[in-house]
Write a protein that holds these residues in place. Structure first.
Motif, PDB file in Angstrom:
ATOM      1  N   ASP A  27       3.987  -9.920  18.869  1.00 39.07           N
ATOM      2  CA  ASP A  27       4.711  -9.541  17.662  1.00 39.07           C
ATOM      3  C   ASP A  27       3.999  -8.377  16.993  1.00 39.07           C
ATOM      4  N   ASN A  28       4.754  -7.451  16.431  1.00 40.46           N
ATOM      5  CA  ASN A  28       4.211  -6.297  15.727  1.00 40.46           C
ATOM      6  C   ASN A  28       4.729  -6.288  14.290  1.00 40.46           C
ATOM      7  N   SER A  29       4.299  -7.294  13.521  1.00 41.04           N
ATOM      8  CA  SER A  29       4.656  -7.422  12.094  1.00 41.04           C
ATOM      9  C   SER A  29       6.166  -7.464  11.863  1.00 41.04           C
ATOM     10  N   SER A  30       6.852  -8.317  12.609  1.00 42.15           N
ATOM     11  CA  SER A  30       8.282  -8.537  12.360  1.00 42.15           C
ATOM     12  C   SER A  30       8.445  -9.275  11.039  1.00 42.15           C
ATOM     13  N   VAL A  96      -3.897   5.043   2.560  1.00 44.99           N
ATOM     14  CA  VAL A  96      -4.848   5.706   3.466  1.00 44.99           C
ATOM     15  C   VAL A  96      -4.539   5.386   4.924  1.00 44.99           C
ATOM     16  N   ALA A  97      -4.928   4.204   5.407  1.00 43.96           N
ATOM     17  CA  ALA A  97      -4.844   3.894   6.840  1.00 43.96           C
ATOM     18  C   ALA A  97      -3.417   3.801   7.345  1.00 43.96           C
ATOM     19  N   ASP A  98      -2.515   3.234   6.539  1.00 41.25           N
ATOM     20  CA  ASP A  98      -1.147   3.030   7.003  1.00 41.25           C
ATOM     21  C   ASP A  98      -0.449   4.349   7.324  1.00 41.25           C
ATOM     22  N   HIS A 105       3.059   2.027  12.914  1.00 38.34           N
ATOM     23  CA  HIS A 105       2.960   1.502  11.554  1.00 38.34           C
ATOM     24  C   HIS A 105       1.787   0.558  11.351  1.00 38.34           C
ATOM     25  N   ASP A 106       0.681   0.816  12.026  1.00 37.78           N
ATOM     26  CA  ASP A 106      -0.541   0.026  11.868  1.00 37.78           C
ATOM     27  C   ASP A 106      -0.290  -1.459  12.133  1.00 37.78           C
TER      28      ASP A 106
END
Length: 289
Positions: A27-30, A96-98, A105-106
Motif C-alpha cells: 500500500d502507498n498511503s491509500s 519540506v520533504a513532501d 508523494h513520499d
C-alpha cells in the motif's frame, strides 16, 4: 460534503539486508475521506476533514486502530486566517520533504527514509495566516503532550513566486528538533527540487545533516524521476551515514489515474539507524477520486 480518496498499490520485489528477496503487494498511503464546508456569512466559514487510511491489498486500516486516524479536524476560516483543531500531520514535513518526493508523494517503500519527522499528530491546535503577502502562508501548531510524550511544536512557511516555490519547517518535541528548508524550480519540462535538514536527537543523540536532491522531466503523459538523499553522521555514532536513491517512471493515463514503476535503494550504515540496507523494484497504479 465531498467524498474523496486515493488507491495506490504496488507489486514489488524487495530485499532487506542479506535476506533473500521476496515479492509483495504494498500500500502507498491509500485513503478514503470526507470533507465539507459551511459559509456562515461575513467571510466566516466552518469546515471539517475526516480521513481513513487503509490497505487495499487486505482492506484493513493502516497505521492506527482509529478509523479516522489519518486525519480528523474541524476548522474556522476568515480573512484573518484559519484555526484548526484535531488530528493532522506536520506542516513542517509537508513544506519540506513532501514537496521534494515528487515521484510518489513520499509514500510506500520509496518514501524518504532519511527525513527526520518530529512531533505528534493528535490533539493539535493550529493557526494558518491569510495571504497578507501574495504567495506566502505561515502556519504554527502545538500538540498536547501525554504521560509518555512531551508537548510538540510545529512551524512552517510556504512561498510561491512563479516558477520558484520555497518552503521551511521547524518542529520540536522535548530534546528532539529539526529545521529544514526547501526549494523547487520549474523550467519548462524540467522540475528541480532540493531540501536541507538539520536535526538533533531524532535518530541518535546529537546533531545530523540531511540533504536530498530531485529532478523530474515530463514528456507528454510521461514523467521521468530521479531522487537522491544523503544523511550525515548522527552525533558521535560511528558508521551512521546513509544514502537513498530512487529512479522512477510515471505514465499519466488521465488527471486522476497513473501507472508507474520505480527502483529504490537505501544503503544504511553499520549503525543501522534506518533499519537496514533495503532495495525494491516496483510497478504500481494510483487512482484518485
Amino acid at each position: 460534503m465531498t467524498l474523496y480518496g486515493r488507491l495506490n498499490v504496488t507489486a514489488e520485489r524487495e530485499k532487506v539486508g542479506s535476506e533473500k528477496a521476496v515479492y509483495a503487494l504494498e500500500d502507498n498511503s491509500s485513503r478514503l475521506g470526507l470533507k465539507g464546508e459551511e459559509d456562515l456569512g461575513g467571510g466566516l466559514k466552518a469546515g471539517f476533514i475526516l480521513e481513513h487510511g487503509f490497505d487495499p491489498t487486505t482492506g484493513t486500516a493502516t497505521a492506527t486502530a482509529s478509523f479516522w486516524g489519518r486525519q480528523s479536524e474541524a476548522y474556522l476560516s476568515s480573512k484573518f486566517g484559519m484555526v484548526r483543531i484535531g488530528n493532522f500531520g506536520s506542516e513542517a514535513q509537508l513544506a519540506v520533504a513532501d514537496w521534494v518526493s515528487m515521484h510518489n508523494h513520499d509514500t510506500g517503500t520509496s518514501y524518504d527514509k532519511l527525513n527526520a519527522y518530529v512531533g505528534a499528530n493528535t490533539n493539535k491546535v493550529a493557526y494558518r495566516t491569510p495571504g497578507f503577502v501574495k504567495g506566502l502562508t505561515v502556519e504554527g501548531s502545538v500538540a498536547e503532550g501525554s504521560a509518555t510524550e512531551k508537548r510538540s511544536y510545529d512551524l512552517a512557511a510556504n512561498y510561491e513566486l512563479g516558477a520558484i516555490k520555497l518552503g521551511a519547517g521547524y518542529s520540536k518535541q522535548g530534546e528532539k528538533k529539526e529545521l529544514g528548508v526547501r526549494a523547487i524550480y520549474e523550467m519548462g519540462a524540467y522540475t528541480f527540487g532540493a531540501y536541507v535538514q538539520r536535526d538533533a536527537n531524532v535518530f541518535a543523540a546529537g546533531n545530523r545533516n540531511n540533504l536530498r536532491l530531485a529532478a523530474m522531466y515530463t514528456l507528454g503523459a510521461s514523467e521521468f524521476h530521479v531522487n537522491v538523499g544523503v544523511a550525515g553522521k548522527a552525533g558521535d555514532v560511528a558508521s551512521s551515514k546513509a544514502t537513498q536513491a530512487t529512479l522512477g517512471y510515471n505514465y499519466n493515463l488521465s488527471k486522476r489515474t497513473k501507472v508507474y514503476g520505480f527502483y529504490t535503494r537505501v544503503n544504511d550504515g553499520a549503525a543501522k539507524l534506518y533499519g537496514d540496507d533495503f532495495s525494491s523494484l516496483a510497478v504500481g497504479v494510483r487512482h484518485n477520486f
